[in-house]
Enzyme design. Structure first.
Site, PDB file in Angstrom:
ATOM      1  N   ASP A   1       0.857  -1.180   0.000  1.00 31.84           N
ATOM      2  CA  ASP A   1       0.000   0.000   0.000  1.00 31.84           C
ATOM      3  C   ASP A   1       0.897   1.235   0.000  1.00 31.84           C
ATOM      4  OD1 ASP A   1      -3.023   0.908   0.739  1.00 31.84           O
ATOM      5  OD2 ASP A   1      -1.557   2.244   1.672  1.00 31.84           O
TER       6      ASP A   1
ATOM      7  N   ASN B   1      -2.900  12.853  -3.300  1.00 30.22           N
ATOM      8  CA  ASN B   1      -4.075  13.226  -4.097  1.00 30.22           C
ATOM      9  C   ASN B   1      -4.607  14.598  -3.704  1.00 30.22           C
ATOM     10  OD1 ASN B   1      -4.622  11.375  -6.100  1.00 30.22           O
ATOM     11  ND2 ASN B   1      -5.795   9.998  -4.775  1.00 30.22           N
TER      12      ASN B   1
ATOM     13  N   HIS C   1      -5.464  14.753  -8.361  1.00 28.78           N
ATOM     14  CA  HIS C   1      -5.685  13.350  -8.734  1.00 28.78           C
ATOM     15  C   HIS C   1      -4.830  12.933  -9.934  1.00 28.78           C
ATOM     16  CE1 HIS C   1      -8.933  12.305  -5.960  1.00 28.78           C
ATOM     17  NE2 HIS C   1      -9.329  13.577  -6.082  1.00 28.78           N
TER      18      HIS C   1
ATOM     19  N   ASP D   1      -2.494   9.679 -10.078  1.00 29.68           N
ATOM     20  CA  ASP D   1      -2.489   8.674 -11.153  1.00 29.68           C
ATOM     21  C   ASP D   1      -1.069   8.422 -11.647  1.00 29.68           C
ATOM     22  OD1 ASP D   1      -5.220   8.505 -10.950  1.00 29.68           O
ATOM     23  OD2 ASP D   1      -5.642   9.714 -12.733  1.00 29.68           O
TER      24      ASP D   1
ATOM     25  N   GLU E   1      -4.940   2.292  -3.951  1.00 29.40           N
ATOM     26  CA  GLU E   1      -3.474   2.346  -3.964  1.00 29.40           C
ATOM     27  C   GLU E   1      -2.862   1.054  -3.435  1.00 29.40           C
ATOM     28  OE1 GLU E   1      -4.792   4.352  -0.074  1.00 29.40           O
ATOM     29  OE2 GLU E   1      -5.524   4.094  -2.121  1.00 29.40           O
TER      30      GLU E   1
END
Length: 370
Positions: A248, A256, A261, A265, A291
């Site tokens: 993770d 984010n 965002h 990405d 994630e």
């Protein structure tokens, strides 16, 4: 005939490439028509209706040129003509010229020869565009019109003008219609071919969407589940452990919220790229959700899995994220669960998940073995 022998004979004659076999078959059919036409004209010679020398010259020329087309296609030389590899236009033009010559030679039954021009038009269904089909029909009408006019003018006894006029009107009526039908059917055929390609592309895209995460290009959860089932089946035979690593990305929500965002990405994509480059053949990485990523390491003990994950951690630390945001660093927390033959897959993933959360609780950017 033995099937293997027949297949070998067909391959020797037609070749093994599917498209070339179709082109070769069409050329053979055309050659068969020319051969049958030569036999009919020869029969006319025997019946005293056709002069021998012109008939012989016509047969030799027609069959010779037909053999040249066969040789070009069988040798693959036709592939140099990318726009018309079947040589349909060239064969169509030759068919018109051969029909004109045969019309002159055939004598009293020359009216029946007009059918050969129509057959040549029909062959165009397989390759001609509507424009090419119209051009072929125009050539047929023009060439036969000139032939009939010349015959009626220079030898009205053998070519009675009134009969030639009727023959010409028949050609004017039939060839444009056949040319139009040929072009229309060819256009429909091309449209169906395009729709088939589009359908195949759509099916391929659907298959990718069913197995691949769109953002990272990794396997998605569904596909990873399938891979796990297959690997567990192999484990039943080789009895080797499988290490499951749940990873993770640390503070991903902060990335984010603080960078946007789109930046998040990019981080996911870079993370997937770094981890993927550290994998062996047979290992599998999937985006498990958000994630979180699940890494499957077949034939791997917990100690070896830990070494592998720490190597990946170093590779990620060496990767720059400055282009996304100044001073941005990306780390991850990981939990390792080892699956033996008797363990349930979901239980091991749950164990790896608990180990990963212990890694986060302990300060993140570390790996815990369950």
């Amino acid at each position: 005939m033995n099937r293997a022998v027949f297949t070998s004979w067909a391959d020797a004659l037609l070749g093994t490439d599917r498209n070339q076999r179709v082109r070769m078959t069409q050329a053979l059919v055309a050659s068969g028509i020319y051969a049958a036409l030569s036999v009919i004209v020869g029969l006319g010679v025997l019946l005293g209706l056709v002069e021998p020398r012109p008939a012989a010259a016509l047969a030799v020329t027609v069959l010779g040129v037909s053999a040249v087309f066969l040789a070009l296609i069988r040798s693959g030389a036709n592939l140099r003509f990318a726009s018309d590899p079947a040589l349909t236009q060239a064969q169509g033009f030759f068919c018109v010229l051969a029909a004109c010559a045969c019309y002159v030679v055939a004598g009293p039954f020359r009216g029946a020869i007009l059918m050969t021009v129509m057959i040549g038009q029909v062959f165009g269904i397989f390759a001609l565009t509507p424009r090419q089909a119209r051009r072929m029909a125009t050539l047929g009408v023009t060439a036969l019109g000139i032939t009939m006019t010349a015959g009626a003018f220079w030898d009205p006894v053998r070519f009675p003008p009134r009969i030639e006029l009727l023959n010409f009107l028949l050609i004017v009526l039939m060839l444009p219609i056949i040319g139009w039908l040929t072009g229309t059917l060819s256009a429909i055929r091309n449209k169906l071919r395009q729709q088939k390609v589009q359908l195949e592309n759509a099916l391929q895209q659907n298959r990718l969407l069913a197995t691949q995460d769109e953002l990272t290009g990794l396997s998605n959860r569904r596909h990873m589940t399938t891979l796990l089932v297959a690997e567990r089946g192999r484990q039943q035979r080789n009895r080797m452990p499988i290490s499951m690593v749940l990873m993770d990305i640390d503070h991903f929500k902060r990335i984010n919220d603080g960078c946007g965002h789109q930046a998040g990405d990019q981080v996911l994509q870079i993370f997937a790229d770094v981890i993927t480059h550290g994998l062996r053949t047979g290992d599998a990485l999937a985006r498990w959700g958000g994630e979180e990523f699940l890494l499957m390491l077949p034939n791997t003990t917990a100690e070896d899995a830990l070494i592998c994950v720490e190597r990946m951690r170093g590779q990620l630390a060496a990767r720059s994220f400055e282009h996304i945001a100044p001073k941005l660093t990306v780390t991850f927390s990981a939990g390792i669960g080892v699956c033996t033959v008797d363990d349930r897959t979901d239980a091991i993933i749950e164990r790896a998940d608990r180990a990963m959360y212990r890694a986060k609780t302990a300060g993140r950017n570390r790996t815990v073995v369950a």
